[in-house]
Design an enzyme around this catalytic site. Structure first.
Site, PDB file in Angstrom:
ATOM      1  N   GLY A 111       0.803  -1.225   0.000  1.00  0.00           N
ATOM      2  CA  GLY A 111       0.000   0.000   0.000  1.00  0.00           C
ATOM      3  C   GLY A 111       0.832   1.270   0.000  1.00  0.00           C
ATOM      4  CB  CYS A 112       4.183   2.171   0.249  1.00  0.00           C
ATOM      5  SG  CYS A 112       3.995   1.255   1.739  1.00  0.00           S
TER       6      CYS A 112
END
Lengths: 144, 415
Positions: free
Chosen positions: A50-51
């Site tokens: 999720g980055c």
């Protein structure tokens, strides 16, 4: 040191800094000082999902305390990661689970906690808590 | 710089046009906003926002089924979007214009309704290495179901497609070619007319993802001669949640519905349902009426300027930005195609694009950073992410200067 005192100390450090440029430069410096992960540790298994930038996080349990190590390929993210490690590393699982990093708001970094920034800080905090939860369970099983 | 009035070669006063977009007057982090994330989504002019507002306040009613006047007026306003869209892309009939929720939805519709019935085991779908995930994943899902295989047209170093490889990959089992018109990650304008002609010779149907093309240049689907063409309203002064699929009538007539529901049916009994004609058989349920009416207004607005003028103006800005970016030491352009529209992707040596974007934002400059939902492109050029500046006709020379100044500040910051 008491984890709340850690929060206060970080806030005091940032109070000495001026505008956003000084604060960001300080954060980047903290990232530079962070002990880098080896290439062997920068594997998909350790990647925090999720980055936009890549963040790798590893953990160990040492004498009932969680030790975190982490790295990132982006400088600002790495600095924020360094701050989080300083904050949570060496704490007991319960402390990590019970304490929120309120200092981020107090040092003007709240924007990085917005899930839409997708710079990984939110995901990283979540991952640190997941590790803490896992170690807590492990410790309870050992006692039991 | 003299920028009181920017009467450029096109004869349009683009400085006055900026006033149509109130968001451009905002300050971000204390600096006037420079909006260079148009490839992600474009800004909406007051004209369009007012039209949507007026519809909600004074004209709302469901469409396509009411006998009362309000419903008929709403239907007329909504259906005017179809006629305006047809004219915009020069389709031959209104029945060839299907409304969807966006480009992604449009491609999923083609993949499911057209692809699934066409593809047999061992057939091949030809995509390119520069596709957005929305033009990869739906095909992978369909290929899995049909037992079909996917081939990929490779990219050249400069960001163009390898046309020789394309011709070689076009085999007799290739049933569908689905390619992007303008790359969202590189800005490359693909020779879709030529690609379509080659595909037709090989007997393949052609689907084109035009999400980054229609907002920036005149597009003529008859001239391209493609079978399907997809794009989104929100990248061209319209609202989000509204998209278009052009499909040749001969295909649409044969294709089954993609989603079940009301509006798409001719007759329903519990034993059997017969379907309505195109485009309605693809538009189940109450459509996004306000969005459609907003999109009709967006087309009117764009036409009041002219797509050719818009293309020329954006080219001017992109060329200026490129010229200045090339002079910045340590800046690497990702893709440098001879034909480029609106988008510039770059990386700064030793600086993560995410850091570049964060510092530019502090200076009020909005760009996009990341993989732009095109991870195969990133892999091709050996990066995990890029910084992407994308322009629209309401940007100006000052915006270009602020970008350049911002990039220099980023470099200083991380020195």
């Amino acid at each position: 040191m008491d984890i709340q005192k850690k929060q206060d100390r970080i806030v005091r450090e940032f109070k000495l800094l001026g505008d956003w440029q000084e604060r960001y430069k300080y954060i980047i410096k903290l990232g530079d000082k962070l002990e880098p992960l080896t290439e062997d540790e920068k594997i998909d298994e350790n990647l925090v999902r999720g980055c936009q930038s890549q963040v790798w996080l590893t953990s160990d349990l040492d004498d009932g305390k969680v030790k975190f190590r982490a790295d990132s390929d982006a400088a600002i993210t790495k600095g924020l990661v360094a701050l989080m490690i300083r904050f949570y590393s060496g704490e007991e699982p319960d402390t990590i689970l019970e304490t929120e990093p309120e200092f981020l708001d107090r040092i003007g970094m709240k924007e990085h906690l917005s899930p839409t920034r997708s710079n990984g800080l939110v995901s990283m905090i979540k991952q640190m808590k997941i590790y803490a939860m896992a170690y807590k369970t492990k410790l309870q099983q050992l006692k039991g | 710089m003299d920028r009181t009035v920017e009467k450029i070669s096109t004869g349009v006063d683009f400085d006055r046009i900026r006033a149509d977009f109130p968001v451009l007057k905002r300050k971000i982090n204390g600096r006037p906003l420079v909006y260079l994330d148009n490839a992600a989504s474009g800004q909406m002019p007051t004209f369009v926002a007012d039209r949507i507002d007026r519809y909600h306040r004074h004209e709302h009613s469901n469409v396509h089924r009411g006998i009362h006047s309000l419903s008929q007026q709403a239907t007329e306003a909504y259906e005017s979007a179809r006629e305006k869209t047809r004219q915009l892309i020069n389709a031959s009939e209104n029945e060839e214009i299907i409304f969807t929720t966006g480009t992604t939805d449009s491609i999923n519709l083609v993949a499911n309704s057209f692809g699934l019935s066409l593809l047999k085991k061992g057939d091949r779908i030809l995509l390119s290495q520069m596709e957005h995930h929305s033009n990869i994943v739906p095909w992978q899902m369909i290929a899995d179901k049909a037992g079909a295989e996917i081939d990929v047209i490779p990219l050249l170093d400069d960001g163009r497609l390898d046309m020789e490889a394309y011709e070689e990959l076009l085999g007799e089992r290739t049933k569908i070619v689905s390619v992007v018109h303008v790359s969202n990650a590189l800005g490359t304008v693909n020779p879709v007319e030529k690609m379509t002609a080659l595909a037709r010779q090989a007997g393949a149907a052609v689907v084109i993802d035009g999400a980054q093309a229609v907002p920036h240049q005149p597009v003529d689907v008859q001239q391209i001669d493609c079978d399907f063409y997809a794009f989104s309203a929100h990248k061209m002064c319209g609202p989000t949640g509204f998209g278009i699929l052009f499909g040749r009538k001969e295909h649409l007539e044969k294709m089954g519905p993609y989603r079940g529901g009301g509006n798409i049916i001719d007759k329903v009994t519990f034993e059997k349902t017969t379907y309505n004609v195109a485009p309605f058989k693809f538009e189940a349920g109450t459509p996004p009426i306000a969005a459609g009416i907003g999109f009709a207004a967006a087309i009117d607005y764009l036409n009041s300027i002219g797509m050719k003028r818009i293309a020329d103006r954006e080219q001017e800005l992109v060329d200026l930005a490129l010229e200045k970016l090339r002079k910045i030491e340590g800046l690497r352009l990702i893709g440098d195609p001879p034909e480029r529209a609106s988008v510039i992707s770059f990386v700064l040596e030793g600086i993560h694009p995410h850091d570049t974007g964060t510092i530019l934002d502090k200076h009020g400059v909005a760009i996009r950073t990341g993989h732009h939902c095109a991870q195969p492109v990133m892999e091709r050029y050996g990066v995990t992410a890029t910084a992407r500046a994308s322009f629209s006709f309401y940007n100006n020379e000052e915006d270009v200067n602020r970008l350049i100044e911002g990039v220099k500040q980023v470099k200083d910051f991380f020195k």
